[in-house]
Motif scaffolding. Structure first.
Motif, PDB file in Angstrom:
ATOM      1  N   ASP A  39      36.876  -1.188  10.693  1.00 44.03           N
ATOM      2  CA  ASP A  39      36.579  -0.997   9.272  1.00 44.03           C
ATOM      3  C   ASP A  39      35.443  -1.898   8.789  1.00 44.03           C
ATOM      4  O   ASP A  39      35.380  -2.283   7.630  1.00 44.03           O
ATOM      5  CB  ASP A  39      37.833  -1.196   8.426  1.00 44.03           C
ATOM      6  CG  ASP A  39      38.561  -2.509   8.718  1.00 44.03           C
ATOM      7  OD1 ASP A  39      38.230  -3.164   9.733  1.00 44.03           O
ATOM      8  OD2 ASP A  39      39.451  -2.877   7.941  1.00 44.03           O
ATOM      9  N   SER A  41      31.990  -3.395   7.439  1.00 44.21           N
ATOM     10  CA  SER A  41      30.933  -3.054   6.475  1.00 44.21           C
ATOM     11  C   SER A  41      30.053  -4.291   6.307  1.00 44.21           C
ATOM     12  O   SER A  41      30.450  -5.396   6.656  1.00 44.21           O
ATOM     13  CB  SER A  41      31.513  -2.618   5.136  1.00 44.21           C
ATOM     14  OG  SER A  41      32.163  -3.697   4.499  1.00 44.21           O
ATOM     15  N   ASP A  50      27.363   0.924   6.958  1.00 46.33           N
ATOM     16  CA  ASP A  50      28.239   1.113   8.114  1.00 46.33           C
ATOM     17  C   ASP A  50      27.749   0.322   9.334  1.00 46.33           C
ATOM     18  O   ASP A  50      26.599  -0.103   9.397  1.00 46.33           O
ATOM     19  CB  ASP A  50      28.327   2.601   8.463  1.00 46.33           C
ATOM     20  CG  ASP A  50      26.957   3.170   8.814  1.00 46.33           C
ATOM     21  OD1 ASP A  50      26.694   3.381  10.011  1.00 46.33           O
ATOM     22  OD2 ASP A  50      26.136   3.372   7.887  1.00 46.33           O
TER      23      ASP A  50
END
Length: 131
Positions: A39, A41, A50
């Motif tokens: 996950d 970022s 991303d």
């Protein structure tokens, strides 16, 4: 955790530095596979947020600047957060930049990253320098 157990498990500070060292040495995909969480970022304003976008930008930078020099000046860990202050030069002749990477970890993986840099001026009135 005993001292012996701690020595078997790197600190998050050591993990962050290892991640950056792999990036600078051109082992970008290895760094992502080893240290980046699913996950992930980031907050670099020049790329999509991303992992894939930042990884591709790092690979492109490696092609353009294969002789980067990375020197950690200070690393601080507080809980799941790690800050690494470093001197980054794109090549040996470059004055470089002072760079701060801020990592947020979850389950020993990097899940969030900030990076801030300031170019080192050729002439500065500050006798202390940037480091």
């Amino acid at each position: 955790m005993t001292t012996d157990q701690q020595s078997l498990h790197p600190s998050l500070k050591e993990t962050a530095i290892s991640f950056l060292n792999l990036i600078v040495s051109g082992k970008i995909r290895e760094a992502y596979e080893r240290y980046v969480g699913a996950d992930f970022s980031h907050h670099n304003p020049f790329f999509r947020s991303d992992a894939e976008s930042l990884m591709l930008a790092m690979e492109e930078n490696e092609v353009q600047n294969p002789h980067k020099i990375f020197e950690v000046k200070l690393a601080i860990q507080e809980g799941e957060m790690v800050t690494v202050y470093s001197h980054v030069r794109q090549n040996p002749d470059d004055l470089g930049a002072a760079v701060v990477h801020i990592f947020r970890f979850k389950d020993d993986k990097v899940v969030e990253l900030w990076d801030i840099g300031q170019l080192i001026p050729e002439n500065s009135p500050n006798e202390n320098g940037m480091f």
